[in-house]
Write a protein that holds these residues in place. Structure first.
Motif, mmCIF file in Angstrom:
data_model
loop_
_atom_site.group_PDB
_atom_site.id
_atom_site.type_symbol
_atom_site.label_atom_id
_atom_site.label_comp_id
_atom_site.label_asym_id
_atom_site.label_seq_id
_atom_site.Cartn_x
_atom_site.Cartn_y
_atom_site.Cartn_z
ATOM 1 N N TRP A 48 0.833 -1.197 0.000
ATOM 2 C CA TRP A 48 0.000 0.000 0.000
ATOM 3 C C TRP A 48 0.872 1.253 0.000
ATOM 4 N N ASP A 49 1.922 1.206 0.795
ATOM 5 C CA ASP A 49 2.917 2.282 0.814
ATOM 6 C C ASP A 49 4.178 1.734 0.143
ATOM 7 N N ARG A 50 4.520 2.243 -1.015
ATOM 8 C CA ARG A 50 5.614 1.683 -1.791
ATOM 9 C C ARG A 50 6.974 1.860 -1.129
ATOM 10 N N ARG A 51 7.039 2.663 -0.083
ATOM 11 C CA ARG A 51 8.312 2.831 0.627
ATOM 12 C C ARG A 51 8.620 1.630 1.510
ATOM 13 N N HIS A 52 7.626 0.784 1.787
ATOM 14 C CA HIS A 52 7.820 -0.357 2.666
ATOM 15 C C HIS A 52 8.492 -1.512 1.924
ATOM 16 N N ARG A 53 9.285 -2.289 2.652
ATOM 17 C CA ARG A 53 9.963 -3.443 2.063
ATOM 18 C C ARG A 53 8.949 -4.538 1.733
ATOM 19 N N THR A 54 9.362 -5.478 0.910
ATOM 20 C CA THR A 54 8.531 -6.636 0.590
ATOM 21 C C THR A 54 9.116 -7.876 1.263
ATOM 22 N N TYR A 55 8.277 -8.896 1.410
ATOM 23 C CA TYR A 55 8.682 -10.103 2.122
ATOM 24 C C TYR A 55 8.401 -11.342 1.277
ATOM 25 N N ASP A 56 9.216 -12.363 1.526
ATOM 26 C CA ASP A 56 8.974 -13.653 0.884
ATOM 27 C C ASP A 56 7.887 -14.434 1.613
ATOM 28 N N LEU A 57 7.799 -14.250 2.929
ATOM 29 C CA LEU A 57 6.885 -15.050 3.746
ATOM 30 C C LEU A 57 6.327 -14.214 4.881
ATOM 31 N N VAL A 58 5.014 -14.314 5.079
ATOM 32 C CA VAL A 58 4.335 -13.695 6.217
ATOM 33 C C VAL A 58 3.791 -14.815 7.098
ATOM 34 N N ILE A 59 4.160 -14.796 8.368
ATOM 35 C CA ILE A 59 3.662 -15.779 9.336
ATOM 36 C C ILE A 59 2.733 -15.056 10.289
ATOM 37 N N VAL A 60 1.496 -15.508 10.373
ATOM 38 C CA VAL A 60 0.500 -14.858 11.219
ATOM 39 C C VAL A 60 0.372 -15.606 12.536
ATOM 40 N N ASP A 61 0.703 -14.935 13.613
ATOM 41 C CA ASP A 61 0.452 -15.461 14.964
ATOM 42 C C ASP A 61 -1.002 -15.111 15.285
ATOM 43 N N ALA A 62 -1.901 -16.002 14.884
ATOM 44 C CA ALA A 62 -3.333 -15.698 14.878
ATOM 45 C C ALA A 62 -3.948 -15.838 16.267
ATOM 46 N N PRO A 63 -5.143 -15.285 16.452
ATOM 47 C CA PRO A 63 -5.853 -15.479 17.721
ATOM 48 C C PRO A 63 -6.239 -16.948 17.902
ATOM 49 N N ALA A 64 -6.800 -17.265 19.060
ATOM 50 C CA ALA A 64 -7.266 -18.623 19.328
ATOM 51 C C ALA A 64 -8.289 -19.043 18.281
ATOM 52 N N SER A 65 -8.486 -20.351 18.145
ATOM 53 C CA SER A 65 -9.200 -20.948 17.016
ATOM 54 C C SER A 65 -10.476 -20.225 16.623
ATOM 55 N N GLY A 66 -11.382 -19.976 17.590
ATOM 56 C CA GLY A 66 -12.668 -19.377 17.248
ATOM 57 C C GLY A 66 -12.526 -18.013 16.616
ATOM 58 N N HIS A 67 -11.778 -17.132 17.253
ATOM 59 C CA HIS A 67 -11.560 -15.787 16.716
ATOM 60 C C HIS A 67 -10.746 -15.843 15.435
ATOM 61 N N GLY A 68 -9.775 -16.737 15.396
ATOM 62 C CA GLY A 68 -8.953 -16.862 14.205
ATOM 63 C C GLY A 68 -9.753 -17.288 12.987
ATOM 64 N N LEU A 69 -10.697 -18.212 13.172
ATOM 65 C CA LEU A 69 -11.550 -18.645 12.064
ATOM 66 C C LEU A 69 -12.503 -17.537 11.647
ATOM 67 N N ALA A 70 -13.020 -16.791 12.619
ATOM 68 C CA ALA A 70 -13.916 -15.680 12.292
ATOM 69 C C ALA A 70 -13.201 -14.651 11.432
ATOM 70 N N MET A 71 -11.923 -14.405 11.733
ATOM 71 C CA MET A 71 -11.156 -13.456 10.940
ATOM 72 C C MET A 71 -11.002 -13.942 9.501
ATOM 73 N N LEU A 72 -10.817 -15.237 9.311
ATOM 74 C CA LEU A 72 -10.661 -15.791 7.975
ATOM 75 C C LEU A 72 -11.959 -15.724 7.173
ATOM 76 N N SER A 73 -13.092 -15.718 7.853
ATOM 77 C CA SER A 73 -14.390 -15.725 7.171
ATOM 78 C C SER A 73 -14.826 -14.333 6.719
ATOM 79 N N THR A 74 -14.266 -13.281 7.298
ATOM 80 C CA THR A 74 -14.766 -11.933 7.020
ATOM 81 C C THR A 74 -14.603 -11.481 5.566
ATOM 82 N N PRO A 75 -13.525 -11.856 4.848
ATOM 83 C CA PRO A 75 -13.443 -11.379 3.461
ATOM 84 C C PRO A 75 -14.609 -11.846 2.595
ATOM 85 N N ARG A 76 -14.999 -13.099 2.727
ATOM 86 C CA ARG A 76 -16.144 -13.587 1.950
ATOM 87 C C ARG A 76 -17.409 -12.821 2.318
#
Length: 317
Positions: A132-160
């Motif tokens: 979004w900001d082209r001044r920021h570096r790019t990464y090969d891999l993003v690892i998400v330390d996600a919330p506990a299962s219930g909240h983590g799954l809810a976060m994954l469902s929101t884009p749809r």
């Protein structure tokens, strides 16, 4: 499994208290050691990864270098939203005024799933070659330390959900792009962390099915954390039990009882691991319990080496 670190995004989730941050940090170190520019992404302003590396704390929305090839960020949904609006509207004072206005903040807080949507959108943005900001570096891999299962799954469902609600416009386009990445097995992998205990194992087995409903993909791997070593064969354990029954000096008896307690715990854990291997539908990896009062960089590097070896060859015995 050897290709897990070749993905662009790894989403680490599981029951609360099972060691997701420990596994995320170890996975980040393993990827960094393999030459992958990696960022560990914390949500809900946890800032646990930075403390694991003995830093004062990762500042919100600031990508802080923790080790060679390894960075961390703690996502603040409000700041991520302001960054997204700047991308859509061209930035400037009007965007800052809008994002900081009490009416707009109230709307975001009241809209169901809005904070989750902007958080997962920021995760998506970190994994792109064009930020979004082209001044920021790019990464090969993003690892998400996600919330506990219930909240983590809810976060994954929101884009749809947001893609269905917003029929047209930038919100729909962003939601569709995020949902597409979350459901792309060539770009995104899902890793569950569990303890070798009944409740975490049950929740992990349920997680696989719920994950498929949320994003259309299953688990790529399960990491069982904090495994006791198996120091004795069954024959040796039987010999210790016999010695304990036949009378020993108090100090020797205490030592034998401690050894047998550890053996019994390791055997109980093994049964839970075997259940996961039989029912999880994904490779099951193990990490040892560290008998240390505090876990520092040396211990995380040790776990990273164990995890790297396990990713190359999931344990089957």
């Amino acid at each position: 499994m050897a290709g897990l670190l070749d993905k662009h995004l790894i989403y680490v989730t599981g029951k609360g208290g099972v060691g997701k941050t420990t596994v995320s940090a170890a996975l980040g170190l393993a990827a960094a050691a393999a030459g992958r520019r990696t960022i560990v992404c914390e949500v809900a302003q946890q800032e646990r990864v930075s403390r694991a590396f003995q830093r004062e704390g990762v500042q919100r929305e600031v990508e802080v270098e923790l080790a060679e090839n390894l960075w961390a960020i703690s996502i603040d949904p409000n700041l991520a939203l302001q960054e997204w609006l700047s991308k859509q509207l061209g930035g400037g004072a009007p965007v800052r005024l809008l994002a900081r206005s009490s009416a707009f903040q109230y709307f975001v807080a009241a809209a169901p799933g809005a904070r989750e949507m902007i958080t997962i959108a920021k995760v998506f943005e970190l994994a792109q070659l064009e930020r979004w900001d082209r001044r920021h570096r790019t990464y090969d891999l993003v690892i998400v330390d996600a919330p506990a299962s219930g909240h983590g799954l809810a976060m994954l469902s929101t884009p749809r959900t947001f893609a269905e609600i917003a029929r047209v416009g930038p919100i729909r386009r962003t939601a569709e792009k995020v949902a597409a990445m979350l459901g792309d097995p060539s770009r995104t992998g899902y890793l569950a962390v569990a303890l070798a205990e009944e409740m975490p194992v049950n929740e992990t087995l349920e997680l696989g099915g719920r994950l498929e409903k949320a994003v259309g993909l299953g688990l790529d791997a399960v990491v069982v954390n904090a495994l006791y070593p198996e120091r004795y064969t069954q024959a040796e354990a039987d010999m210790l039990r016999s010695a304990a029954r036949n009378g020993l000096e108090p100090e020797a008896l205490a030592a034998v009882r401690a050894a047998l307690a550890e053996h019994d715990r390791a055997q109980a854990q093994r049964a839970h691991v075997e259940r996961l291997r039989a029912e999880a539908g994904a490779p099951v990896l193990g990490l040892p319990l560290l008998f240390e009062p505090q876990v520092g960089l040396d211990e995380y590097q040790h776990l990273a080496q164990d995890l790297d070896g396990a990713l190359a060859r999931p344990t089957q015995d």
